[in-house]
Design a protein around this motif. Sequence first.
Motif, PDB file in Angstrom:
ATOM      1  N   GLY A 157    -103.794 -11.422 -31.607  1.00 47.71           N
ATOM      2  CA  GLY A 157    -104.379 -10.960 -30.357  1.00 47.71           C
ATOM      3  C   GLY A 157    -103.454  -9.982 -29.662  1.00 47.71           C
ATOM      4  O   GLY A 157    -102.274  -9.851 -30.006  1.00 47.71           O
ATOM      5  N   PRO A 158    -103.940  -9.234 -28.676  1.00 46.39           N
ATOM      6  CA  PRO A 158    -103.147  -8.191 -28.022  1.00 46.39           C
ATOM      7  C   PRO A 158    -101.922  -8.750 -27.320  1.00 46.39           C
ATOM      8  O   PRO A 158    -102.004  -9.763 -26.623  1.00 46.39           O
ATOM      9  CB  PRO A 158    -104.135  -7.561 -27.025  1.00 46.39           C
ATOM     10  N   GLN A 159    -100.800  -8.076 -27.513  1.00 47.36           N
ATOM     11  CA  GLN A 159     -99.533  -8.478 -26.900  1.00 47.36           C
ATOM     12  C   GLN A 159     -98.962  -7.332 -26.060  1.00 47.36           C
ATOM     13  O   GLN A 159     -97.759  -7.138 -25.979  1.00 47.36           O
ATOM     14  CB  GLN A 159     -98.531  -8.880 -27.986  1.00 47.36           C
ATOM     15  N   GLY A 160     -99.859  -6.549 -25.458  1.00 50.75           N
ATOM     16  CA  GLY A 160     -99.432  -5.342 -24.756  1.00 50.75           C
ATOM     17  C   GLY A 160     -98.520  -5.594 -23.579  1.00 50.75           C
ATOM     18  O   GLY A 160     -97.641  -4.795 -23.283  1.00 50.75           O
ATOM     19  N   THR A 161     -98.716  -6.709 -22.854  1.00 51.07           N
ATOM     20  CA  THR A 161     -97.881  -6.977 -21.685  1.00 51.07           C
ATOM     21  C   THR A 161     -96.464  -7.351 -22.083  1.00 51.07           C
ATOM     22  O   THR A 161     -95.487  -6.841 -21.528  1.00 51.07           O
ATOM     23  CB  THR A 161     -98.502  -8.101 -20.851  1.00 51.07           C
ATOM     24  N   LEU A 162     -96.334  -8.221 -23.076  1.00 51.43           N
ATOM     25  CA  LEU A 162     -95.021  -8.735 -23.449  1.00 51.43           C
ATOM     26  C   LEU A 162     -94.284  -7.809 -24.419  1.00 51.43           C
ATOM     27  O   LEU A 162     -93.071  -7.646 -24.330  1.00 51.43           O
ATOM     28  CB  LEU A 162     -95.164 -10.123 -24.066  1.00 51.43           C
ATOM     29  N   PHE A 163     -94.997  -7.224 -25.371  1.00 46.03           N
ATOM     30  CA  PHE A 163     -94.344  -6.409 -26.390  1.00 46.03           C
ATOM     31  C   PHE A 163     -94.529  -4.906 -26.168  1.00 46.03           C
ATOM     32  O   PHE A 163     -93.780  -4.107 -26.719  1.00 46.03           O
ATOM     33  CB  PHE A 163     -94.873  -6.778 -27.781  1.00 46.03           C
ATOM     34  N   GLY A 164     -95.566  -4.519 -25.437  1.00 44.90           N
ATOM     35  CA  GLY A 164     -95.736  -3.104 -25.142  1.00 44.90           C
ATOM     36  C   GLY A 164     -96.726  -2.418 -26.051  1.00 44.90           C
ATOM     37  O   GLY A 164     -97.586  -3.031 -26.680  1.00 44.90           O
ATOM     38  N   ARG A 165     -96.600  -1.114 -26.136  1.00 45.32           N
ATOM     39  CA  ARG A 165     -97.550  -0.293 -26.884  1.00 45.32           C
ATOM     40  C   ARG A 165     -97.560  -0.675 -28.362  1.00 45.32           C
ATOM     41  O   ARG A 165     -96.611  -1.237 -28.895  1.00 45.32           O
ATOM     42  CB  ARG A 165     -97.158   1.190 -26.747  1.00 45.32           C
ATOM     43  N   ASN A 166     -98.662  -0.364 -28.995  1.00 49.78           N
ATOM     44  CA  ASN A 166     -98.822  -0.525 -30.444  1.00 49.78           C
ATOM     45  C   ASN A 166     -98.776  -1.979 -30.906  1.00 49.78           C
ATOM     46  O   ASN A 166     -98.466  -2.258 -32.055  1.00 49.78           O
ATOM     47  CB  ASN A 166     -97.785   0.305 -31.204  1.00 49.78           C
ATOM     48  N   VAL A 477     -98.003  -7.879 -16.241  1.00 43.88           N
ATOM     49  CA  VAL A 477     -98.468  -6.497 -16.284  1.00 43.88           C
ATOM     50  C   VAL A 477     -97.363  -5.604 -16.849  1.00 43.88           C
ATOM     51  O   VAL A 477     -96.169  -5.880 -16.651  1.00 43.88           O
ATOM     52  CB  VAL A 477     -98.894  -6.014 -14.871  1.00 43.88           C
ATOM     53  N   ARG A 478     -97.753  -4.601 -17.600  1.00 45.11           N
ATOM     54  CA  ARG A 478     -96.813  -3.597 -18.107  1.00 45.11           C
ATOM     55  C   ARG A 478     -97.385  -2.210 -17.812  1.00 45.11           C
ATOM     56  O   ARG A 478     -98.558  -1.935 -18.090  1.00 45.11           O
ATOM     57  CB  ARG A 478     -96.573  -3.749 -19.605  1.00 45.11           C
ATOM     58  N   PHE A 479     -96.546  -1.353 -17.241  1.00 47.08           N
ATOM     59  CA  PHE A 479     -96.899   0.046 -17.004  1.00 47.08           C
ATOM     60  C   PHE A 479     -96.155   0.901 -18.025  1.00 47.08           C
ATOM     61  O   PHE A 479     -94.926   0.786 -18.152  1.00 47.08           O
ATOM     62  CB  PHE A 479     -96.506   0.473 -15.586  1.00 47.08           C
ATOM     63  N   THR A 480     -96.889   1.743 -18.732  1.00 44.51           N
ATOM     64  CA  THR A 480     -96.298   2.528 -19.811  1.00 44.51           C
ATOM     65  C   THR A 480     -96.644   4.000 -19.657  1.00 44.51           C
ATOM     66  O   THR A 480     -97.773   4.354 -19.293  1.00 44.51           O
ATOM     67  CB  THR A 480     -96.817   2.053 -21.182  1.00 44.51           C
ATOM     68  N   GLN A 481     -95.665   4.844 -19.952  1.00 49.28           N
ATOM     69  CA  GLN A 481     -95.889   6.290 -20.046  1.00 49.28           C
ATOM     70  C   GLN A 481     -95.424   6.761 -21.412  1.00 49.28           C
ATOM     71  O   GLN A 481     -94.290   6.487 -21.815  1.00 49.28           O
ATOM     72  CB  GLN A 481     -95.125   7.047 -18.956  1.00 49.28           C
ATOM     73  N   ASP A 482     -96.304   7.442 -22.134  1.00 50.49           N
ATOM     74  CA  ASP A 482     -95.984   7.968 -23.458  1.00 50.49           C
ATOM     75  C   ASP A 482     -96.140   9.478 -23.452  1.00 50.49           C
ATOM     76  O   ASP A 482     -97.159  10.007 -22.973  1.00 50.49           O
ATOM     77  CB  ASP A 482     -96.932   7.392 -24.516  1.00 50.49           C
TER      78      ASP A 482
END
Length: 826
Positions: A157-166, A477-482
């Motif tokens: 399942g999605p782990q975007g908050t804890l692990f981040g992008r991808n 929550v995670r805020f990301t800039q790529d």
Amino acid sequence: MQRLPARHPTAVALAVATLAGLLASGGAHAQAAAPAPASAASAAAPADDVQAVTVTAQGRKQEVQKVPIAIQLIGPEQIEKSGAVNLAQVADFVPGLTIDASQPTQPSYSLRGLGNGDFGIGTDAPVGIYVNGIYTGKTGGALLNFNDVKRVEVLKGPQGTLFGRNSAGGAISIVTNDPDGQNMATGLVRVGNYGTLHTEGVVNRALSEDFDLRISAVSEKSDGWATNVDDGKKNPQAHTWGTRVGVRWSPAEDTSVVLTWEHEDLDERPRPVWAVGTYDADGNVVFTDPRHEQLRNDVIGGVESRLFNGANLRIERDVTDKILFTSTTGWRHFNSVNVEDNDGTDNPATYLATGNFEKSSTFEQEFRLNGKSRTADWLIGASFSAEHSAQMSQVDTNTTTLDPVLFQELNAEGLGLPAPPFTLLTGIGQEAGIPGFNLLGQSWQEGIQNTLAAHSEALMADVIWHVGDKTNVTTGVRFTQDTKKFSWYNPLRSAPGLDSQLAVLSPAFFQQLVDAGALDPTTAAQLGGLVQGLQSTNIEFTNPDWAAAPVYTSKTWHNTSPRLVIDHQLTPDTMLYGSVTRGYQAGGFNSVSTAANGGRFDPETITSYELGAKGRLPEAGISYSASLFHYLFKNLQSITLDQSQTIPVYVITVSDVKATGLDAELNWQVAAPVRFYANGEWIDQKYQGQHNLAPGANDLTGQPYGTPSLSLAGGVDFALALAGGKAEWSLQDSHIGATRCNADSASQGSCLTTPTFKVGEAHDRVDTRLGWAAPSDKWGVALIVNNLLDKRYVTGLSNLSAAVGVPYTASVSDPRKIQFEFSAKL
């Protein structure tokens, strides 16, 4: 459902709640979290509780049965009983996880039906691979051999908050052993059929009270089981070795510094492929079974190689008795080459090979603060990463192979040639008496070159609120800039032998033929134009905008990935949980085309809903977990080969995919000597919609995506005292259901039924291990058998070679493998 922008009230609410938790947790009751590795850690399970295992999937040390995430663990015992060399060799026993490692420099991962469908460096993958907390990407450094591995956590399942992008589809976290205060040395040797020789060793030394050193090394060699009649060599070959050196420095009781350096060198023959079909006189395909055919690969300069180096620095310090600070720094660099046969024959008239050349350097830095109080466990973090990569995708063929292809293409454009171009011009040159003139059999190489310069910044926060004694509410929550800068360049093909002979066919040469009455002026002009075209054209990579010099573009994307989780301890040994999470895969660029959206891909996002339960029956030695999930994945990118044109081209299709599924796991320690285990995944995955479809292409909306509905694994472990030592026997089985076919499955080679074989049929695998260890585990011996029932399948069907006269090529799974093992410990 649309992707949440940063101002979306749901995301803002979670962010406010999370930050409020951080402030509330900083009071007098806060306590420092115990130092933990950047990834998974484990503790040995007692005999009556096989799941008393500690992990850090949420960035804190927690018992796995208390973590509201679907997790499957792979420990050293699983690696040992499979005799596995890398993660791909145990993936069959992790339902929902699929790894294609036939090209170790270009592996493919899929989790819950989501994986990377593009080989270019311009895109990322929805399954994040992390080694000691460092993201490894999807290409040359994403699949290394196991080297002193402590544990692998497969987080579904999605782990975007804890692990981040991808990590939109999930995350795979690999953690290795750190140096510790022990003085020990271990070694292991395995020998087996097909020339297999595997060695590994570990030395750990306490150099002083403050310094510990750990050195490990591993080597894998195998000749392979198929003899290539072209050169007499065995395939598929394995030839790789690696080493890791780690130092731990403890300058104070509250501080730990671990520095590791890792190196791996892979140099082997490329994967073998078989031609599995020929055309009869009527143009119909006649299939042959590659499992009963000789291998005929004539690739020139075939190789699969990689040189990898990496360093990792982790610093942990109790800043006060309330806060733990962790810094993780990682650097990785690799150079890889893959040149392989793509027609599966040794016929010069159908010669086709492809090459992939990559080099990449990445740097990552992450800082985290952890804290704990009676009301909440919290963490905040910031990270930065940078990548510089270059890739060349190459097509290697010859003029004999290209002659009929060009003949069809040029005449489709109205040129009206009486014969294939190289054959026609060769005849004219030889009739004119040019000594040694022959345009056939000349090499032809062309490629596209891409570069990537990327950096990413992120801020994250996560709070586990303790709402009473039995209930937790997690907000994160995670805020990301790529930002990515990308380039394309397809220079003129390389064909030196051809060009030297074409130069003879100058305008003056054709004028002489006109003067001699051998040609009329119109025909001479047409032939002269044909020669000029052959001197200045590409066949596969033909974008005129990229021919003179690299063309650059750049783009910045922003993302907010929140999560909300509620877990409740129904009884001391039973937990229920529900979650809504979002994941994010960075936007990117199409490596081979700018036809759609200027070659740019929007970020891929997933929204996932999950209900789960985890529990134990300690007195019965039973532990279990189950999770019901539903997700919508938007903008999933996959690469396919468009065969509708005379010269096939790669196209990228963007789709929305939805799925509903169930994961379940059961462990039963029947008694001290006997343990049963079983796990499985059922999933119904379909296309929700498709974008940028090519004209005339099938719209697969509502049809299966292809992922098998059912995958299962299970086994038994048995141990007993014998001859003063301990005897152990294990038997494990996996079943992966048949591929779910859609309207494109046959043309793309993922589903195909022929009179001689099937592609996409269900797969079964049985492994067993019988071993004995001397008292105190000083030494031991074992017999390991992989694929005990010798089940073999036709895999990796490809139609890339159809344009050169070979309708399909395929790979074949490995036969039974038998290994004898000896291990020792000092």
